[in-house]
Design an enzyme around this catalytic site. Structure first.
Site, PDB file in Angstrom:
ATOM      1  NE  ARG A 106      -1.888   1.843   3.462  1.00 57.89           N
ATOM      2  CZ  ARG A 106      -2.003   1.750   4.777  1.00 57.89           C
ATOM      3  NH1 ARG A 106      -2.780   0.991   5.379  1.00 57.89           N
ATOM      4  NH2 ARG A 106      -1.226   2.514   5.624  1.00 57.89           N
ATOM      5  CG  HIS A 160      -6.976   2.603   5.732  1.00 54.75           C
ATOM      6  ND1 HIS A 160      -7.226   1.377   5.498  1.00 54.75           N
ATOM      7  CD2 HIS A 160      -8.054   2.987   6.585  1.00 54.75           C
ATOM      8  CE1 HIS A 160      -8.475   1.106   5.691  1.00 54.75           C
ATOM      9  NE2 HIS A 160      -8.981   1.852   6.387  1.00 54.75           N
ATOM     10  CE1 TYR A 211       0.626   3.123   8.874  1.00 56.81           C
ATOM     11  CE2 TYR A 211      -0.653   4.653  10.219  1.00 56.81           C
ATOM     12  CZ  TYR A 211      -0.537   4.042   9.074  1.00 56.81           C
ATOM     13  OH  TYR A 211      -1.588   4.213   8.074  1.00 56.81           O
TER      14      TYR A 211
END
Lengths: 369, 344
Positions: A259, A263, A272
């Site tokens: 990815r 998100h 993160y």
């Protein structure tokens, strides 16, 4: 050193690779058309992200980096096959002929999904992760009962593909779908895009073994493909779908990808994960490797690439203008789809809400109804 | 005293509970990276106050995305002596764990002959009013009110959030806390020192003599706004927040209605079988003789929640709807001129 457990037919450098079990079924013209789909899909995604940033969409779930997984698998489908997407399958939608504007109207809150799943063979987006794998399994069992599995008629035999992500493999729904598909030998391909991140949680919080290996525990084959290799994805999906159509049951495909974006547009991945990971995956870009192959080995020239770039620009203009022109839905329409047969209680609530809306100074019937 | 946001107050209560008792742990999705802002102070891991740094991975742990697993694991941990705080992020995701909630967490004390207790807190946020669509926007506390064995809190201010959550961690019964994200940014002076607000004690935000407005969660600031505006029209409105729905401060509600003789209940959940219905029934049973007008509920209609921002916001109880309901029970006509509320 190639990973023996990873099906790869086109390297990140744009070189064709051999595999003992899988071969790409198309020719160079097919690869040119796959490239076109990859580029246009990426452009849809880029424009949608920009539209969200401009306040024109409520949210957008970017597929950046997953174009090959979606185009390769979507293009392996036949007209009679049916796909069950998550909320990120914009590339698959493209291959099924869904107008991208109907994706954008959904993410703008103008409607709740306006494409026709029956006409396109592409289900409506599912938000709660993993839920659609059960729907797909049930649909596949329906195909068995309709007698359109294993008839040896290529125009008749049908299969189902269920899309989900690595995070969803931790859901009970997905594991229950695996069990049902297995024991009923349902014609369904479980297509997991392992993009390695579930919002902030890396893949090692979902599994300790490669996800494709889980299939053996449920009693059907699993295969891991390079999810950024459109040729490998196409070949593996085509084989799995054919297996399903013939009546040989489910397959789990793990498309190993990354990815590259957040998100969704509400998320900030720099909180993160390391930017070095992203840089590493940029070298495996699903679009660039096809560009390299076409340039180096097929002789695709500037005219070919500029034609697609112009098509992408035109598509972008259509999406921007089309999105901005979308009118808000009527306010009372929220009462329309609660029941087929509206209850008296709800009708009363609608009337009360209408009276409330009328109390606004600037209330207009047109805006309301 | 220090100014805290609602989210900051939750973080403070969690830190306080973690520091006070080693048995308190936090599990859930995205908790290690502090994605939602309640498990650390700043954005960076290295910032002072980051829970992962302070308490380590044994006490704050990301879980797989398996709600049934998360709730079941917390139940097991609680029965063996830990005091978990479970972060389920969105309230709409509680449904994936219904068997664990309803058949296990709520019933195990009974099923094990009183030998098990369930000291676990389940936190979730109600993402309504933010255009997050039908699968993220629910306010599902009424469903859980219908399950014996669960306690339910709905703090509406930062100070209530801190004190109620701290008390919830102390509870030997399972507590579900529903946090309205419309309140996240609200700020007020909060006591930094440890304090607890007992479950089952209502808070009167504003005293009044003409009508009682019982407001829940995100409806509380709207009710206060309505009461302030109505004061200019000569109406004296009492605003009472039960703060916990199970146990419910029945005495406070009945006593208030006994004084005012009128009741409006403002509740952002759906109308049917909601908290507002329960409170209305309570008053009808216990204070019928005091009522001078029929009870009015201001709730969300029984529709799905749309993603469209143009439709969504008008669905919930707001100050204007609450004010209209108050005028109705007081038999006062709607003001002919523009008021502070209609101009908003």
């Amino acid at each position: 050193m190639a990973d023996p457990d990873l099906v790869q037919l086109l390297t990140p450098e744009g070189e064709r690779a051999e595999h003992p079990d899988y071969a790409f079924a198309g020719d160079d013209d097919t690869i040119r058309s796959l490239y076109r789909d990859l580029v246009l899909t990426r452009r849809i995604d880029t424009e949608a992200t920009a539209l969200q940033r401009h306040g024109e969409l409520g949210i957008w779930a970017s597929l950046l980096g997953q174009e090959a997984a979606q185009i390769g698998s979507g293009r392996a489908l036949r007209r009679q096959d049916h796909a069950f997407p998550t909320y990120r399958e914009h590339g698959v939608a493209w291959t099924r002929g869904v107008d991208p504007l109907s994706l954008l109207s959904l993410f703008r809150g103008v409607d709740q999904g306006s494409w026709d799943p029956e006409a396109t063979g592409f289900g409506l987006y599912t938000i709660v992760i993993g839920a659609q794998t059960l729907h797909a399994t049930g649909y596949a069992m329906g195909l068995q009962r309709d007698g359109v599995v294993g008839t040896d008629d290529p125009d008749r035999d049908a299969a189902v593909i269920a899309y989900f992500g690595d995070g969803a493999t931790s859901q009970g729904d997905v594991n229950e779908a695996f069990i049902w598909a297995s024991v009923f030998n349902a014609p369904v391909v479980f297509f997991c895009q392992n993009n390695q991140w579930a919002i902030s949680e890396p893949i090692d919080r979902q599994t300790r073994i490669p996800l494709y290996q889980r299939a053996s525990g449920f009693g059907f084959p699993g295969v891991r493909v390079d999810g950024n290799d459109v040729l490998a994805v196409h070949a593996a999906t085509q084989a799995a779908l054919q297996r399903a159509r013939e009546g040989s049951g489910p397959t789990l495909i793990e498309a190993f990808t990354y990815r590259m974006g957040a998100h969704t547009t509400t998320d900030d991945p720099t909180r993160y994960r390391l930017s070095a990971d992203l840089e590493h995956w940029k070298l495996k870009d699903p679009v660039e490797r096809v560009h390299a192959y076409l340039t180096r080995h097929v002789g695709a020239g500037e005219d070919f690439f500029s034609e697609i770039a112009e098509e992408a620009d035109a598509l972008a203009v259509r999406l921007r203008e089309g999105t901005r022109a979308m009118a808000d839905p009527s306010i009372l329409s929220v009462f329309d789809q609660v029941y087929v047969e509206e209850s008296a209680e709800l009708a009363q609530q609608r009337d009360e809400h209408a009276a409330y809306l009328d109390s606004f100074e600037d209330a207009t019937d047109g805006a309301r109804r | 005293m220090t100014v805290m946001s609602y989210l900051g107050a939750i973080g403070a209560a969690q830190r306080e509970a973690m520091e006070a008792d080693e048995r308190v742990i936090i599990i859930g999705e995205d908790v290690e990276a502090n994605v939602y802002g309640t498990t650390g102070a700043g954005k960076s891991r290295k910032d002072k106050g980051d829970f992962l740094e302070m308490f380590g991975k044994n006490r704050i742990r990301n879980t797989p995305i398996s709600e049934e697993g998360i709730v079941g694991a917390a139940a097991g941990a609680a029965m063996t002596g830990l005091r978990p705080i479970v972060d389920l992020s969105y309230s709409s995701f509680l449904y994936m764990a219904m068997d664990q909630f309803v058949n296990q967490v709520a019933k195990n004390r009974y099923m094990f002959g009183g030998q098990a207790s369930m000291p676990v807190v389940f936190r979730s946020a109600m993402f309504y009013g933010l255009s997050t669509g039908a699968h993220h926007s629910d306010r599902p506390y009424p469903m859980f009110m219908n399950v014996p064995g669960l306690k339910i809190i709905t703090p509406a201010t930062p100070s209530d959030a801190k004190g109620l959550l701290r008390a919830a961690v102390d509870s030997d019964d399972p507590v579900l806390t529903f946090e309205a994200c419309t309140l996240w940014g609200s700020k007020e002076e909060v006591d930094e020192a440890e304090y607890r607000i007992p479950l089952g004690v209502a808070r009167t935000h504003r005293e009044g003599s003409d009508v009682t407005v019982v407001a829940i969660s995100g409806a509380v600031p709207e009710a206060i706004k309505a009461a302030n505006a109505l004061a200019e029209e000569g109406l004296s409105v009492e605003v009472l927040d039960p703060r916990t729905l199970v146990p419910l401060d029945r005495e406070a509600i009945v006593a208030s209605v006994a004084r005012t003789g009128r009741l409006v209940v403002a509740d952002p959940a759906h109308r049917t079988c909601g908290a507002a219905a329960e409170i209305s029934a309570l008053v009808a049973e216990e204070a019928f003789g005091s009522l001078r007008a029929p009870i009015v509920r201001v709730t969300t209609p029984d529709t799905q929640i749309p993603f469209s921002p143009a439709i969504e916001k008008q669905l919930y109880p707001d100050a204007m709807k609450i004010a209209a309901a108050v005028r109705r029970v007081c038999d006062v006509p709607e003001p002919a001129q523009e008021t502070a509320l209609s101009a908003r």
